[in-house]
Design a protein around this motif. Structure first.
Motif, PDB file in Angstrom:
ATOM      1  N   MET A 169     -25.118  38.614   1.789  1.00  0.00           N
ATOM      2  CA  MET A 169     -26.054  38.371   0.695  1.00  0.00           C
ATOM      3  C   MET A 169     -27.301  39.245   0.826  1.00  0.00           C
ATOM      4  O   MET A 169     -28.240  39.096   0.043  1.00  0.00           O
ATOM      5  N   ASP A 170     -27.296  40.158   1.778  1.00  0.00           N
ATOM      6  CA  ASP A 170     -28.409  41.087   1.961  1.00  0.00           C
ATOM      7  C   ASP A 170     -27.977  42.448   1.397  1.00  0.00           C
ATOM      8  O   ASP A 170     -27.070  43.082   1.934  1.00  0.00           O
ATOM      9  N   PRO A 171     -28.587  42.888   0.304  1.00  0.00           N
ATOM     10  CA  PRO A 171     -28.132  44.127  -0.335  1.00  0.00           C
ATOM     11  C   PRO A 171     -28.188  45.341   0.593  1.00  0.00           C
ATOM     12  O   PRO A 171     -27.403  46.273   0.435  1.00  0.00           O
ATOM     13  N   ASP A 172     -29.084  45.294   1.565  1.00  0.00           N
ATOM     14  CA  ASP A 172     -29.185  46.436   2.473  1.00  0.00           C
ATOM     15  C   ASP A 172     -28.010  46.501   3.442  1.00  0.00           C
ATOM     16  O   ASP A 172     -27.692  47.573   3.965  1.00  0.00           O
ATOM     17  N   ILE A 173     -27.398  45.399   3.702  1.00  0.00           N
ATOM     18  CA  ILE A 173     -26.275  45.396   4.654  1.00  0.00           C
ATOM     19  C   ILE A 173     -24.936  45.390   3.926  1.00  0.00           C
ATOM     20  O   ILE A 173     -24.052  46.196   4.203  1.00  0.00           O
ATOM     21  N   GLY A 174     -24.794  44.495   2.979  1.00  0.00           N
ATOM     22  CA  GLY A 174     -23.498  44.329   2.319  1.00  0.00           C
ATOM     23  C   GLY A 174     -23.372  45.125   1.030  1.00  0.00           C
ATOM     24  O   GLY A 174     -22.290  45.232   0.474  1.00  0.00           O
ATOM     25  N   GLY A 175     -24.485  45.709   0.563  1.00  0.00           N
ATOM     26  CA  GLY A 175     -24.444  46.392  -0.725  1.00  0.00           C
ATOM     27  C   GLY A 175     -24.804  45.440  -1.838  1.00  0.00           C
ATOM     28  O   GLY A 175     -24.549  44.232  -1.745  1.00  0.00           O
ATOM     29  N   ALA A 176     -25.423  45.983  -2.920  1.00  0.00           N
ATOM     30  CA  ALA A 176     -25.864  45.117  -4.012  1.00  0.00           C
ATOM     31  C   ALA A 176     -24.685  44.523  -4.774  1.00  0.00           C
ATOM     32  O   ALA A 176     -24.729  43.387  -5.227  1.00  0.00           O
ATOM     33  N   ALA A 177     -23.620  45.310  -4.908  1.00  0.00           N
ATOM     34  CA  ALA A 177     -22.477  44.835  -5.682  1.00  0.00           C
ATOM     35  C   ALA A 177     -21.568  44.010  -4.782  1.00  0.00           C
ATOM     36  O   ALA A 177     -20.388  44.299  -4.606  1.00  0.00           O
ATOM     37  N   ALA A 178     -22.141  42.976  -4.220  1.00  0.00           N
ATOM     38  CA  ALA A 178     -21.453  42.206  -3.188  1.00  0.00           C
ATOM     39  C   ALA A 178     -20.115  41.657  -3.673  1.00  0.00           C
ATOM     40  O   ALA A 178     -19.114  41.700  -2.949  1.00  0.00           O
ATOM     41  N   ALA A 179     -20.087  41.159  -4.903  1.00  0.00           N
ATOM     42  CA  ALA A 179     -18.847  40.560  -5.403  1.00  0.00           C
ATOM     43  C   ALA A 179     -17.731  41.591  -5.458  1.00  0.00           C
ATOM     44  O   ALA A 179     -16.574  41.289  -5.164  1.00  0.00           O
ATOM     45  N   VAL A 180     -18.071  42.810  -5.819  1.00  0.00           N
ATOM     46  CA  VAL A 180     -17.044  43.854  -5.892  1.00  0.00           C
ATOM     47  C   VAL A 180     -16.616  44.258  -4.486  1.00  0.00           C
ATOM     48  O   VAL A 180     -15.424  44.370  -4.179  1.00  0.00           O
ATOM     49  N   GLY A 181     -17.590  44.491  -3.627  1.00  0.00           N
ATOM     50  CA  GLY A 181     -17.260  44.937  -2.278  1.00  0.00           C
ATOM     51  C   GLY A 181     -16.531  43.872  -1.473  1.00  0.00           C
ATOM     52  O   GLY A 181     -15.557  44.157  -0.769  1.00  0.00           O
ATOM     53  N   ASP A 182     -16.966  42.648  -1.621  1.00  0.00           N
ATOM     54  CA  ASP A 182     -16.425  41.582  -0.773  1.00  0.00           C
ATOM     55  C   ASP A 182     -15.055  41.113  -1.231  1.00  0.00           C
ATOM     56  O   ASP A 182     -14.145  40.958  -0.428  1.00  0.00           O
ATOM     57  N   ARG A 213     -30.543  34.705  -5.715  1.00  0.00           N
ATOM     58  CA  ARG A 213     -29.729  35.576  -4.859  1.00  0.00           C
ATOM     59  C   ARG A 213     -30.101  37.041  -5.094  1.00  0.00           C
ATOM     60  O   ARG A 213     -30.423  37.444  -6.210  1.00  0.00           O
ATOM     61  N   GLN A 214     -30.047  37.843  -4.035  1.00  0.00           N
ATOM     62  CA  GLN A 214     -30.484  39.238  -4.113  1.00  0.00           C
ATOM     63  C   GLN A 214     -29.362  40.206  -4.468  1.00  0.00           C
ATOM     64  O   GLN A 214     -29.612  41.388  -4.703  1.00  0.00           O
ATOM     65  N   VAL A 215     -28.136  39.738  -4.425  1.00  0.00           N
ATOM     66  CA  VAL A 215     -27.011  40.633  -4.732  1.00  0.00           C
ATOM     67  C   VAL A 215     -26.288  40.140  -5.985  1.00  0.00           C
ATOM     68  O   VAL A 215     -26.497  39.013  -6.434  1.00  0.00           O
ATOM     69  N   TYR A 216     -25.457  41.020  -6.539  1.00  0.00           N
ATOM     70  CA  TYR A 216     -24.602  40.602  -7.650  1.00  0.00           C
ATOM     71  C   TYR A 216     -23.418  39.834  -7.075  1.00  0.00           C
ATOM     72  O   TYR A 216     -22.616  40.398  -6.323  1.00  0.00           O
ATOM     73  N   ASP A 217     -23.319  38.582  -7.451  1.00  0.00           N
ATOM     74  CA  ASP A 217     -22.226  37.759  -6.909  1.00  0.00           C
ATOM     75  C   ASP A 217     -21.119  37.537  -7.928  1.00  0.00           C
ATOM     76  O   ASP A 217     -20.209  36.728  -7.697  1.00  0.00           O
ATOM     77  N   ASN A 218     -21.191  38.243  -9.026  1.00  0.00           N
ATOM     78  CA  ASN A 218     -20.168  38.100 -10.070  1.00  0.00           C
ATOM     79  C   ASN A 218     -19.979  39.438 -10.757  1.00  0.00           C
ATOM     80  O   ASN A 218     -20.958  40.148 -11.024  1.00  0.00           O
ATOM     81  N   ALA A 219     -18.746  39.794 -11.031  1.00  0.00           N
ATOM     82  CA  ALA A 219     -18.453  41.062 -11.697  1.00  0.00           C
ATOM     83  C   ALA A 219     -17.242  40.898 -12.585  1.00  0.00           C
ATOM     84  O   ALA A 219     -16.203  40.411 -12.131  1.00  0.00           O
ATOM     85  N   THR A 220     -17.396  41.262 -13.851  1.00  0.00           N
ATOM     86  CA  THR A 220     -16.237  41.305 -14.747  1.00  0.00           C
ATOM     87  C   THR A 220     -15.972  42.760 -15.062  1.00  0.00           C
ATOM     88  O   THR A 220     -16.871  43.499 -15.479  1.00  0.00           O
ATOM     89  N   MET A 221     -14.757  43.178 -14.829  1.00  0.00           N
ATOM     90  CA  MET A 221     -14.414  44.588 -14.975  1.00  0.00           C
ATOM     91  C   MET A 221     -13.258  44.792 -15.920  1.00  0.00           C
ATOM     92  O   MET A 221     -12.346  43.969 -15.965  1.00  0.00           O
ATOM     93  N   ARG A 222     -13.353  45.855 -16.674  1.00  0.00           N
ATOM     94  CA  ARG A 222     -12.214  46.340 -17.450  1.00  0.00           C
ATOM     95  C   ARG A 222     -11.764  47.657 -16.830  1.00  0.00           C
ATOM     96  O   ARG A 222     -12.601  48.482 -16.455  1.00  0.00           O
ATOM     97  N   LEU A 223     -10.473  47.830 -16.754  1.00  0.00           N
ATOM     98  CA  LEU A 223      -9.924  49.101 -16.283  1.00  0.00           C
ATOM     99  C   LEU A 223      -8.998  49.670 -17.354  1.00  0.00           C
ATOM    100  O   LEU A 223      -8.381  48.921 -18.112  1.00  0.00           O
TER     101      LEU A 223
END
Lengths: 362, 362, 362, 362
Positions: A169-182, A213-223
């Motif tokens: 949940m720390d953007p500096d460690i896990g990245g801001a787009a946490a939901a996507v990365g995690d 929360r400091q990171v994005y914990d939700n992401a809706t994506m279209r591909l």
């Protein structure tokens, strides 16, 4: 192993998975930043060689005749690059947790180092190692679904439904787009693995569901997929009440299939007439891709650790010099694609969810 | 009734729903464009007054002392406006199938006429009449879920998984955004009904999954809701192998809920700890909104026709002059919002899925 | 209708079922023992002819040119015989709730009277009227399961999980073997209907699960079927937490099937290899027995009232003089078999669950 | 390990389970009757000490300072006694597959030898080692269900739905009551483990569902439990199309619960009002009995091998000298009870399913 100190679930999962088939010996490691607790854990695990510094470990293990064949990197995201790099440069195979690194340049660099040093780099998107996911991938390749027309993947977990104090949940460690990365990278890999298709463009809306929360914990994506078909990916850790939430539905012109991680030993295949067939791991009629992963037999469910062990079984084959199977472990390129995907979602989000062209893996 | 000739499923559904509680008598109608088959069907249904022309029917029914209190318009989309208008102007209440009309101007005109004539206009988004949907809506209003943080709705049906020759696949009759008009409006209404929230902006990607089809049979939509929460709506008729595919998941800060039309008499409520509670229609602890719709009792499942009959039960109350309940039948404004939603998705799609601000219902 | 006064669920169910397809007019009745409330209910239902006494009603309806074609008897068990007898003797068809009577002599007498008077006698074991139960019965007759080798049926409801004050719990009115009479007869009929087999011997253990209760609310039964296969039937109203609990599994040499009333529009067929196929009502590939009962279409679930309406639809055909279909409504003989089954369980229980030979239906 | 040669599933399962937590080293064994293939398998497994004869193995391992602490006996049923006896007499702990032996005298003798020698004897009824089964047992002991009023257990597998050539189908090796010995004992143990109740009398009907088979492959049993409650157990290997079929439902005065091996990480609890709560392994609110068995966390399903590993984890504690937990591994007495149960069913069957009094465990 580097990381996986006391209380770190993912490190423990790697260890059980290595042990389950008795194909690995955990011989060396650094189990967290605290030397004392690392040594203590190492002792309880029967690990002979404990290090304080990963560079030192890489160097010395490379020098030993009985040095490590492979190292699992299970540290927080922002340390993956340097650690993996050290081992790869020392010619030691690396299993690196996803996201491979926090930016695509470093991820590409790892891929490049691995190639130039002939060292294996694998990324544990474990879900692709479930027998029924393998069978699903084989069905698509066999043409059982016909042309793929739409895919809906989601990894909508509830594990971080409320604010927690953790590095993810720390953007500096896990990245801001946490939901996507995690979790989003798991969903993307599952989609790619089963369908054999890549994304050619991405649109993403990132949001924060948990107040404060400091990171994005939700992401809706279209591909848009490489065959032109549309797809959606939903990733979150804030889906209140969800157990795990990884699920994929693949729709073809002739049939569709669905797999859910809550019930991993089954695969539902739907025919256009409305009938559903539920296939079970252990059935004698499954493809060899799934059948070879049967340890006990029909009716004895696979769990997460069996899938994880499948990953390590396949990796062991490669470490022994066998050519990787067609449907085998995710590689550094898969890890790179995950990182590129994270970046693409950030870029799209910055433009109000506009489409972003991507050339994943290159 | 206007429409619902031989073989028309939706017309038959309206009739069963009216009969089920013995609150309506089907006294007059035009059952399809063919006068002979219309008369034949009318005869078999025991309908006394058969007409050839809806204007004639509206006029004469309005003139009779025992004329129709309400007329169900179940014709193809492009005829809704003129027919509904004729009856409303004659002061006769109208139940008009969705989408209310093919453009928001005419939809708004119907709403306006209904208001000025004091005639009731209702749109049969039937799914909101299931007892467990009513209970879900009550739970949200009671605050049982806390603040709504995300909603995922989908109506992903497989009924038109391959090309078929039907007016819904003709863009001139059913509209180009067929997936949105045909099923997406149901998903939107369900979302609005349960959450009590409106969309303030929409992004839509429309696509055609079935080769050669002239309409968009697939739509992925993002919404921003009136409380700021993001939401997704997926609508298609080409989800190969799906039975019906209407499903909604609502995530709050304190809990989430899920309802699926394949199992309509249950409602799943998930608490943050990972436990799920499945509520069943007929339980003594349900809200009065659901309890009042129990005809037999716990363990005797509701079907689609019971829900449809609930719609007509509530409508009967209004026709008798009672004030509409808080959670009652969808009105002309709901129908107008559906049409506006279709238009917003077309506008967004024309701009490569850009966000479109909307002021639904106004 | 006789019975079905205010608050009586089963009477209400009959009425909705008659109305749903608009094939019946509720023209006459006695709605409970209290004349005033009976008249009031009749008025609210639009019933023209209200009686105080069933003998009077039978006589007068038989005399009218437009007298009742059929009467539904939905009174407590101990009154079935006299009421049904009065109508049958007057030549009026009877739908009599199960158990048909409280002893087999009187049940056989009703069957005999019905035959001699040419009056139809039907017993609403409604579950056999679900489309997917019809399809299951057809599959067995088609040989899709091969020889039937075992059947497990259960009607394990939780409706009376704690003591309640109701006539079904009074041994003098509902009979001591309440679990068998109230729900076990449904399970038995379902077994007989789907398999086409009869029981040739019965062993039963009756017990009382709820402390202080005067009737047996639980029964575990073993049957030997007419083809020699063993079967089990479990009947209870005290299965704490169960919604309804009617479920049947039929095992053949080649496949097995399962149907559950909690999800009545689906039928699960299991092949020996371990794969399950879930068939859904509305699929185009179902047998005509199921297909003809489709009112709306795939994905629009049937509820209990649709099944009940199917019963009345089939009965309407017979009342119009058509020959009963192969898979049609349960008759007086089915009702008699239910009563004989209750008696056999009591006889077995009296001998500590010893086997009792039975010749059901004769 | 004795037994578990090439292709023997259950031997492989034991090995994976021992390895998974890295608490055991497989150091010695006899892997089947063929010395060459035994040696080959031993080599591939990294087993150092291979023997030809179990007596020799018992003696020599007992003599070594680093000799085996425990031996797993996974041979056909008729050899269990002599092999287990040899190791127990040598003071080596034994894990012996069920049924412990083919008659209760020898089973009792093993229990007696184990006691007198102070050697541990455990029987791998693995299903009791699933976290959610442990939680179920704790709930019952906590009184969450109230008084137990009825139990329905079944192990209805389809693995031997057609005739196969295997020692389990040979009455001389596996015993005539194969269904009871092979799977019925698992169902009985699960019932005893969760409820804490014993059977005081048994009635059994044994039958052969597969034509030509020499053993009874189907058994329906009634039990009276030590608190007076009735129960049923159904055991078969010929339930065509079933994957595994182990399932238990426990009904109390206040609630009921259900656990199914097809979905082992969940436990359904039903309250009298008709609502069901599904608990998931990994939830933070579970009892310590379940919580301590969490390796990864909520949403990462347990499989059969994790449960098996739980058995070996608990056994490891005991081997290290810790007192067994309240809810721990099944012992020799549990194995003896299984054998007595098999005998009771045979005795009952010989008297046409009459009740047989039993004093299990004594």
């Amino acid at each position: 192993m580097v990381g996986g100190g006391p209380g770190a679930m993912i490190g423990a999962a790697h260890r059980h998975a290595m042990w389950l088939d008795n194909q690995y010996i955990l011989a060396a490691g650094i189990f967290g930043r605290d030397a004392a607790s690392s040594a203590e854990l190492a002792h309880s695990l029967g690990v002979e060689r404990v290090y304080d510094d990963y560079r030192d470990m890489a160097e010395r293990e490379a020098d030993r005749d009985d040095g490590a064949d492979v190292v699992a990197v299970v540290t927080p995201n922002d340390t993956h690059f340097e650690i993996a790099k050290a081992f790869l440069e020392a010619g030691i195979a690396v299993v690196c947790e996803k996201p491979l690194t926090n930016d695509s340049n470093t991820a590409a660099e790892l891929v490049s180092i691995a190639e130039s040093r002939g060292a294996i780099l694998a990324v544990p998107h474990i879900y692709s190692a479930y027998a029924m996911v393998r069978h699903a991938a084989r069905m698509v390749r066999n043409g059982d679904l016909g042309r793929i027309r739409f895919v809906a993947a989601e990894h909508a977990s509830g594990w971080a439904w409320a604010e927690i104090d953790q590095w993810r949940m720390d953007p500096d460690i896990g990245g801001a787009a946490a939901a996507v990365g995690d979790v989003g990278t798991h969903a993307l890999h599952l989609l790619r693995y089963i369908t054999g298709l890549e994304a050619t463009r991405v649109s993403a809306e990132l949001s924060t569901l948990v107040p404060g929360r400091q990171v994005y914990d939700n992401a809706t994506m279209r591909l848009t997929l490489s065959n032109g078909a549309p797809a959606t990916v939903w990733a979150t850790m804030a889906a209140t009440g969800h157990e795990h939430g990884l699920r994929i539905r693949v729709f073809g012109d002739d049939a569709s299939l669905e797999w859910r991680h809550e019930d991993p030993q089954h695969l539902t295949v739907r025919d256009p007439g409305g009938g559903s067939t539920i296939l079970a791991h252990g059935m004698s009629t499954l493809s060899e891709d799934a059948a070879r992963l049967t340890r006990v037999g029909l009716g004895h469910p696979d769990g997460f650790l069996e899938a994880f062990a499948n990953f390590y079984l396949d990796l062991a084959e490669i470490l022994r010099g066998q050519t990787a199977r067609e449907l085998s472990v995710p590689t550094g390129v898969d890890g790179l694609i995950g990182v590129q995907f994270v970046e693409a979602t950030v870029a799209s989000h910055a433009e109000d969810a506009a489409w972003v062209e991507v050339a994943l893996g290159t």
